[in-house]
Design a protein around this motif. Sequence first.
Motif, PDB file in Angstrom:
ATOM      1  N   MET A 135       3.144 -34.070 -17.080  1.00 33.52           N
ATOM      2  CA  MET A 135       3.643 -35.071 -16.158  1.00 33.52           C
ATOM      3  C   MET A 135       5.134 -34.815 -15.951  1.00 33.52           C
ATOM      4  O   MET A 135       5.868 -34.556 -16.906  1.00 33.52           O
ATOM      5  CB  MET A 135       3.430 -36.476 -16.715  1.00 33.52           C
ATOM      6  N   VAL A 136       5.554 -34.854 -14.688  1.00 33.72           N
ATOM      7  CA  VAL A 136       6.957 -34.670 -14.355  1.00 33.72           C
ATOM      8  C   VAL A 136       7.428 -35.927 -13.625  1.00 33.72           C
ATOM      9  O   VAL A 136       6.903 -36.264 -12.568  1.00 33.72           O
ATOM     10  CB  VAL A 136       7.182 -33.433 -13.458  1.00 33.72           C
ATOM     11  N   ASP A 137       8.385 -36.615 -14.232  1.00 34.64           N
ATOM     12  CA  ASP A 137       9.001 -37.785 -13.604  1.00 34.64           C
ATOM     13  C   ASP A 137      10.224 -37.306 -12.835  1.00 34.64           C
ATOM     14  O   ASP A 137      11.057 -36.575 -13.383  1.00 34.64           O
ATOM     15  CB  ASP A 137       9.454 -38.802 -14.652  1.00 34.64           C
ATOM     16  N   ILE A 138      10.355 -37.722 -11.578  1.00 35.05           N
ATOM     17  CA  ILE A 138      11.430 -37.242 -10.705  1.00 35.05           C
ATOM     18  C   ILE A 138      12.173 -38.446 -10.130  1.00 35.05           C
ATOM     19  O   ILE A 138      11.558 -39.355  -9.574  1.00 35.05           O
ATOM     20  CB  ILE A 138      10.872 -36.389  -9.550  1.00 35.05           C
ATOM     21  N   TYR A 139      13.493 -38.415 -10.258  1.00 32.81           N
ATOM     22  CA  TYR A 139      14.343 -39.501  -9.772  1.00 32.81           C
ATOM     23  C   TYR A 139      15.220 -38.963  -8.643  1.00 32.81           C
ATOM     24  O   TYR A 139      16.134 -38.176  -8.881  1.00 32.81           O
ATOM     25  CB  TYR A 139      15.218 -40.025 -10.899  1.00 32.81           C
ATOM     26  N   LYS A 152      17.594 -40.342  -5.785  1.00 25.90           N
ATOM     27  CA  LYS A 152      18.299 -41.547  -5.322  1.00 25.90           C
ATOM     28  C   LYS A 152      17.583 -42.768  -5.875  1.00 25.90           C
ATOM     29  O   LYS A 152      17.478 -42.903  -7.087  1.00 25.90           O
ATOM     30  CB  LYS A 152      18.436 -41.555  -3.810  1.00 25.90           C
ATOM     31  N   ASP A 153      17.061 -43.642  -5.040  1.00 25.30           N
ATOM     32  CA  ASP A 153      16.394 -44.848  -5.517  1.00 25.30           C
ATOM     33  C   ASP A 153      14.872 -44.693  -5.555  1.00 25.30           C
ATOM     34  O   ASP A 153      14.148 -45.679  -5.683  1.00 25.30           O
ATOM     35  CB  ASP A 153      16.780 -46.043  -4.653  1.00 25.30           C
ATOM     36  N   LYS A 154      14.382 -43.466  -5.481  1.00 26.97           N
ATOM     37  CA  LYS A 154      12.933 -43.224  -5.484  1.00 26.97           C
ATOM     38  C   LYS A 154      12.501 -42.597  -6.805  1.00 26.97           C
ATOM     39  O   LYS A 154      13.233 -41.814  -7.406  1.00 26.97           O
ATOM     40  CB  LYS A 154      12.540 -42.322  -4.320  1.00 26.97           C
ATOM     41  N   PHE A 155      11.291 -42.945  -7.221  1.00 30.64           N
ATOM     42  CA  PHE A 155      10.726 -42.434  -8.462  1.00 30.64           C
ATOM     43  C   PHE A 155       9.361 -41.820  -8.165  1.00 30.64           C
ATOM     44  O   PHE A 155       8.419 -42.521  -7.797  1.00 30.64           O
ATOM     45  CB  PHE A 155      10.591 -43.569  -9.481  1.00 30.64           C
ATOM     46  N   TYR A 156       9.280 -40.499  -8.288  1.00 27.31           N
ATOM     47  CA  TYR A 156       8.037 -39.759  -8.051  1.00 27.31           C
ATOM     48  C   TYR A 156       7.466 -39.297  -9.384  1.00 27.31           C
ATOM     49  O   TYR A 156       8.213 -39.047 -10.339  1.00 27.31           O
ATOM     50  CB  TYR A 156       8.307 -38.509  -7.199  1.00 27.31           C
ATOM     51  N   VAL A 157       6.158 -39.150  -9.424  1.00 21.06           N
ATOM     52  CA  VAL A 157       5.497 -38.607 -10.601  1.00 21.06           C
ATOM     53  C   VAL A 157       4.529 -37.516 -10.162  1.00 21.06           C
ATOM     54  O   VAL A 157       3.726 -37.715  -9.250  1.00 21.06           O
ATOM     55  CB  VAL A 157       4.730 -39.700 -11.379  1.00 21.06           C
ATOM     56  N   ILE A 158       4.658 -36.370 -10.814  1.00 22.09           N
ATOM     57  CA  ILE A 158       3.700 -35.275 -10.629  1.00 22.09           C
ATOM     58  C   ILE A 158       2.812 -35.258 -11.863  1.00 22.09           C
ATOM     59  O   ILE A 158       3.311 -35.292 -12.992  1.00 22.09           O
ATOM     60  CB  ILE A 158       4.419 -33.921 -10.468  1.00 22.09           C
ATOM     61  N   GLN A 159       1.504 -35.237 -11.651  1.00 23.98           N
ATOM     62  CA  GLN A 159       0.546 -35.179 -12.736  1.00 23.98           C
ATOM     63  C   GLN A 159      -0.291 -33.916 -12.569  1.00 23.98           C
ATOM     64  O   GLN A 159      -0.855 -33.687 -11.500  1.00 23.98           O
ATOM     65  CB  GLN A 159      -0.360 -36.410 -12.709  1.00 23.98           C
ATOM     66  N   ILE A 160      -0.332 -33.130 -13.624  1.00 24.41           N
ATOM     67  CA  ILE A 160      -1.081 -31.874 -13.593  1.00 24.41           C
ATOM     68  C   ILE A 160      -2.120 -31.910 -14.707  1.00 24.41           C
ATOM     69  O   ILE A 160      -1.792 -32.141 -15.876  1.00 24.41           O
ATOM     70  CB  ILE A 160      -0.146 -30.657 -13.796  1.00 24.41           C
ATOM     71  N   PHE A 161      -3.359 -31.685 -14.331  1.00 22.43           N
ATOM     72  CA  PHE A 161      -4.427 -31.606 -15.316  1.00 22.43           C
ATOM     73  C   PHE A 161      -5.523 -30.714 -14.749  1.00 22.43           C
ATOM     74  O   PHE A 161      -6.040 -30.955 -13.659  1.00 22.43           O
ATOM     75  CB  PHE A 161      -4.991 -32.988 -15.654  1.00 22.43           C
ATOM     76  N   GLY A 162      -5.846 -29.696 -15.493  1.00 24.27           N
ATOM     77  CA  GLY A 162      -6.886 -28.769 -15.060  1.00 24.27           C
ATOM     78  C   GLY A 162      -6.511 -28.080 -13.760  1.00 24.27           C
ATOM     79  O   GLY A 162      -5.402 -27.567 -13.619  1.00 24.27           O
ATOM     80  N   ASP A 163      -7.422 -28.128 -12.792  1.00 20.45           N
ATOM     81  CA  ASP A 163      -7.184 -27.437 -11.523  1.00 20.45           C
ATOM     82  C   ASP A 163      -6.652 -28.371 -10.442  1.00 20.45           C
ATOM     83  O   ASP A 163      -6.696 -28.049  -9.261  1.00 20.45           O
ATOM     84  CB  ASP A 163      -8.456 -26.732 -11.042  1.00 20.45           C
ATOM     85  N   GLU A 164      -6.154 -29.562 -10.846  1.00 21.81           N
ATOM     86  CA  GLU A 164      -5.603 -30.512  -9.880  1.00 21.81           C
ATOM     87  C   GLU A 164      -4.151 -30.833 -10.193  1.00 21.81           C
ATOM     88  O   GLU A 164      -3.731 -30.814 -11.345  1.00 21.81           O
ATOM     89  CB  GLU A 164      -6.382 -31.831  -9.886  1.00 21.81           C
ATOM     90  N   ILE A 165      -3.426 -31.134  -9.129  1.00 23.53           N
ATOM     91  CA  ILE A 165      -2.055 -31.598  -9.259  1.00 23.53           C
ATOM     92  C   ILE A 165      -1.916 -32.817  -8.357  1.00 23.53           C
ATOM     93  O   ILE A 165      -2.427 -32.827  -7.235  1.00 23.53           O
ATOM     94  CB  ILE A 165      -1.044 -30.484  -8.907  1.00 23.53           C
ATOM     95  N   GLY A 166      -1.276 -33.841  -8.884  1.00 23.72           N
ATOM     96  CA  GLY A 166      -1.126 -35.075  -8.127  1.00 23.72           C
ATOM     97  C   GLY A 166       0.330 -35.419  -7.921  1.00 23.72           C
ATOM     98  O   GLY A 166       1.199 -35.019  -8.699  1.00 23.72           O
TER      99      GLY A 166
END
Length: 84
Positions: free
Chosen positions: A30-34, A36-50
């Motif tokens: 999981m990658v938490d990304i900040y 400016k005022d936005k918070f994104y999350v990348i989730q990687i598991f198996g053959d999918e990325i979210g």
Amino acid sequence: MKKLVPDIINKLNIENVKYDVHHFDSGAVMVDIYIKDKFYVIQIFGDEIGLSLNTDNTSWFDIIPKKTFKDAKEFQKVFEEIFI
């Protein structure tokens, strides 16, 4: 999809944004990304990325990403758009 992690981190460093990377025993990443005022999350598991944009109107922690990709190029296109 875990092979994308170094590219993701490289892009975050180039863009000079704050981020945290979490590796789980399950193999998920999981990658938490900040940005400016936005918070994104990348989730990687198996053959999918979210990718999720978390706001006050969404859940701050959710195991189900808002958008999922099985194609790395499709993900990279959407990922690049968060910096615009």
